[in-house]
Every structure is written in structure tokens, then in C-alpha cells.
Design a protein around this motif. Structure first.
Motif, PDB file in Angstrom:
ATOM      1  N   LYS A   1     -17.480 114.754  32.105  1.00 21.03           N
ATOM      2  CA  LYS A   1     -16.061 115.117  32.058  1.00 21.03           C
ATOM      3  C   LYS A   1     -15.264 114.080  31.268  1.00 21.03           C
ATOM      4  N   GLU A   2     -15.613 112.799  31.404  1.00 19.64           N
ATOM      5  CA  GLU A   2     -14.901 111.727  30.713  1.00 19.64           C
ATOM      6  C   GLU A   2     -15.060 111.797  29.195  1.00 19.64           C
ATOM      7  N   ASP A   3     -16.114 112.443  28.706  1.00 17.82           N
ATOM      8  CA  ASP A   3     -16.383 112.504  27.269  1.00 17.82           C
ATOM      9  C   ASP A   3     -15.820 113.753  26.599  1.00 17.82           C
ATOM     10  N   GLU A   4     -15.271 114.684  27.382  1.00 18.62           N
ATOM     11  CA  GLU A   4     -14.887 115.967  26.817  1.00 18.62           C
ATOM     12  C   GLU A   4     -13.767 115.873  25.781  1.00 18.62           C
ATOM     13  N   ALA A   5     -12.700 115.132  26.047  1.00 20.09           N
ATOM     14  CA  ALA A   5     -11.552 115.090  25.140  1.00 20.09           C
ATOM     15  C   ALA A   5     -11.945 114.562  23.758  1.00 20.09           C
ATOM     16  N   ASP A   6     -12.676 113.444  23.729  1.00 19.94           N
ATOM     17  CA  ASP A   6     -13.095 112.873  22.447  1.00 19.94           C
ATOM     18  C   ASP A   6     -14.057 113.795  21.708  1.00 19.94           C
ATOM     19  N   THR A   7     -14.965 114.415  22.453  1.00 16.63           N
ATOM     20  CA  THR A   7     -15.954 115.302  21.835  1.00 16.63           C
ATOM     21  C   THR A   7     -15.273 116.523  21.226  1.00 16.63           C
ATOM     22  N   ILE A   8     -14.382 117.139  21.971  1.00 13.50           N
ATOM     23  CA  ILE A   8     -13.687 118.325  21.471  1.00 13.50           C
ATOM     24  C   ILE A   8     -12.809 117.966  20.280  1.00 13.50           C
ATOM     25  N   ALA A   9     -12.110 116.845  20.348  1.00 11.74           N
ATOM     26  CA  ALA A   9     -11.262 116.415  19.227  1.00 11.74           C
ATOM     27  C   ALA A   9     -12.092 116.195  17.965  1.00 11.74           C
ATOM     28  N   GLU A  10     -13.254 115.561  18.113  1.00 10.26           N
ATOM     29  CA  GLU A  10     -14.133 115.309  16.959  1.00 10.26           C
ATOM     30  C   GLU A  10     -14.662 116.616  16.371  1.00 10.26           C
ATOM     31  N   LEU A  11     -15.064 117.544  17.225  1.00 12.01           N
ATOM     32  CA  LEU A  11     -15.549 118.847  16.745  1.00 12.01           C
ATOM     33  C   LEU A  11     -14.435 119.629  16.055  1.00 12.01           C
ATOM     34  N   ASN A  12     -13.227 119.583  16.616  1.00 18.44           N
ATOM     35  CA  ASN A  12     -12.089 120.272  15.989  1.00 18.44           C
ATOM     36  C   ASN A  12     -11.761 119.679  14.628  1.00 18.44           C
ATOM     37  N   LYS A  13     -11.850 118.340  14.506  1.00 13.49           N
ATOM     38  CA  LYS A  13     -11.613 117.693  13.208  1.00 13.49           C
ATOM     39  C   LYS A  13     -12.600 118.177  12.156  1.00 13.49           C
ATOM     40  N   LYS A  14     -13.830 118.467  12.599  1.00  6.42           N
ATOM     41  CA  LYS A  14     -14.867 118.952  11.676  1.00  6.42           C
ATOM     42  C   LYS A  14     -14.754 120.451  11.422  1.00  6.42           C
TER      43      LYS A  14
ATOM     44  N   LYS B   1     -24.750 124.905   9.551  1.00  2.22           N
ATOM     45  CA  LYS B   1     -23.788 123.928  10.060  1.00  2.22           C
ATOM     46  C   LYS B   1     -24.258 123.266  11.351  1.00  2.22           C
ATOM     47  N   LEU B   2     -25.450 123.613  11.816  1.00  2.00           N
ATOM     48  CA  LEU B   2     -25.959 123.096  13.081  1.00  2.00           C
ATOM     49  C   LEU B   2     -26.033 121.571  13.095  1.00  2.00           C
ATOM     50  N   ASP B   3     -26.542 120.978  12.029  1.00  2.40           N
ATOM     51  CA  ASP B   3     -26.664 119.518  11.981  1.00  2.40           C
ATOM     52  C   ASP B   3     -25.307 118.824  12.063  1.00  2.40           C
ATOM     53  N   ALA B   4     -24.269 119.437  11.481  1.00  3.08           N
ATOM     54  CA  ALA B   4     -22.927 118.846  11.528  1.00  3.08           C
ATOM     55  C   ALA B   4     -22.376 118.843  12.949  1.00  3.08           C
ATOM     56  N   VAL B   5     -22.685 119.869  13.716  1.00  2.00           N
ATOM     57  CA  VAL B   5     -22.229 119.913  15.114  1.00  2.00           C
ATOM     58  C   VAL B   5     -22.944 118.859  15.941  1.00  2.00           C
ATOM     59  N   LEU B   6     -24.231 118.694  15.714  1.00  2.00           N
ATOM     60  CA  LEU B   6     -25.039 117.788  16.525  1.00  2.00           C
ATOM     61  C   LEU B   6     -25.030 116.342  16.039  1.00  2.00           C
ATOM     62  N   ALA B   7     -24.330 116.065  14.938  1.00  2.00           N
ATOM     63  CA  ALA B   7     -24.327 114.712  14.373  1.00  2.00           C
ATOM     64  C   ALA B   7     -23.701 113.715  15.339  1.00  2.00           C
ATOM     65  N   LYS B   8     -24.351 112.564  15.461  1.00  4.32           N
ATOM     66  CA  LYS B   8     -23.798 111.475  16.273  1.00  4.32           C
ATOM     67  C   LYS B   8     -22.689 110.806  15.487  1.00  4.32           C
ATOM     68  N   THR B   9     -21.723 110.256  16.197  1.00  8.69           N
ATOM     69  CA  THR B   9     -20.656 109.514  15.541  1.00  8.69           C
ATOM     70  C   THR B   9     -20.822 108.041  15.818  1.00  8.69           C
ATOM     71  N   VAL B  10     -20.315 107.221  14.926  1.00 13.41           N
ATOM     72  CA  VAL B  10     -20.366 105.770  15.084  1.00 13.41           C
ATOM     73  C   VAL B  10     -19.054 105.325  15.700  1.00 13.41           C
ATOM     74  N   THR B  11     -19.135 104.508  16.735  1.00 13.46           N
ATOM     75  CA  THR B  11     -17.954 103.974  17.393  1.00 13.46           C
ATOM     76  C   THR B  11     -17.676 102.582  16.855  1.00 13.46           C
ATOM     77  N   TYR B  12     -16.421 102.332  16.516  1.00  9.20           N
ATOM     78  CA  TYR B  12     -16.039 101.017  16.037  1.00  9.20           C
ATOM     79  C   TYR B  12     -15.436 100.227  17.183  1.00  9.20           C
ATOM     80  N   ALA B  13     -15.952  99.047  17.411  1.00  8.37           N
ATOM     81  CA  ALA B  13     -15.454  98.202  18.495  1.00  8.37           C
ATOM     82  C   ALA B  13     -15.186  96.812  17.942  1.00  8.37           C
ATOM     83  N   ALA B  14     -14.122  96.204  18.434  1.00 10.90           N
ATOM     84  CA  ALA B  14     -13.819  94.834  18.014  1.00 10.90           C
ATOM     85  C   ALA B  14     -14.766  93.894  18.727  1.00 10.90           C
ATOM     86  N   THR B  15     -15.471  93.099  17.954  1.00 10.01           N
ATOM     87  CA  THR B  15     -16.375  92.113  18.557  1.00 10.01           C
ATOM     88  C   THR B  15     -15.758  90.735  18.377  1.00 10.01           C
ATOM     89  N   PRO B  16     -15.534  90.026  19.462  1.00 16.19           N
ATOM     90  CA  PRO B  16     -14.913  88.704  19.337  1.00 16.19           C
ATOM     91  C   PRO B  16     -15.854  87.716  18.660  1.00 16.19           C
TER      92      PRO B  16
END
Length: 103
Positions: free
Chosen positions: A10-23, A52-67
Motif C-alpha cells: 500500500k505504501e508503494d502505490e502512489a509512487d508506482t501509479i505516478a511513475e506509470l502515468n508519467k510513462k 510496451k510490456l518491458d516499459a511497464v515492468l522497468a525498474k526505476t533508479v532512486t536518487y538519494a543524498a549520500t552524506p
């Protein structure tokens, strides 16, 4: 045509849907419960063309600030470094579909 049934946290739904909609993918969201991930889940239904199957299943890279330590060797402090993260999880079923209609 393919029908993708994805069960995710449930915690991942908003980001996942937003990313799919962007695509450019439309998503039907169902609130579900079950034993897949031991907590509240969301099931997504995604209809797409075969090519278009591969585009739906593609993993995304998360950018994080590393100190980084400040000092003579690392002036400037924090930089964004791409980190491929594994959090949560997702169970995906890909089904063949003969026809897709949008009303």
C-alpha cells in the motif's frame, strides 16, 4: 495485448501509479488484502500492447543524498548518487488478453 496484475505494498502505490502515468500507462487500482506481503496491499490492473510490456515492468533508479565527510578531500558536502534500491516488493502476473476496450 497483455494484462498485468501487480500486487504491491500500500505504501508503494502512489509512487508506482505516478511513475506509470508519467510513462503514459493507465492503471486501475484495487484495494486488496492477502498473504503475499503480510500487510495491506494494492492490486494494479494495467492493460498494454505486447511491445510496451518491458516499459511497464522497468525498474526505476532512486536518487538519494549520500552524506560525505567535509574536509580537504571532499568539499561541498552532499551529492546525489543513483542507488538501485530494493524495498517492499511486488508480485506481477502477466496474462495474455484478446481485447481491451476503454469506455
Amino acid at each position: 495485448m497483455k494484462l498485468i496484475v501487480a500486487v504491491l505494498r500500500k505504501e508503494d502505490e502512489a509512487d508506482t501509479i505516478a511513475e506509470l502515468n508519467k510513462k503514459g500507462f493507465f492503471v486501475t487500482e484495487l484495494a486488496t488484502t492477502g498473504g503475499f506481503l503480510k500487510e495491506k496491499n494494492t492490486t494494479l490492473l494495467i492493460g498494454t500492447d505486447d511491445h510496451k510490456l518491458d516499459a511497464v515492468l522497468a525498474k526505476t533508479v532512486t536518487y538519494a543524498a549520500t552524506p560525505m565527510e567535509s574536509g580537504n578531500f571532499c568539499p561541498g558536502g552532499n551529492y546525489s548518487v543513483p542507488i538501485d534500491t530494493q524495498t517492499g516488493g511486488c508480485t506481477v502476473f502477466v496474462l495474455n488478453m484478446e481485447q481491451l476496450e476503454k469506455f
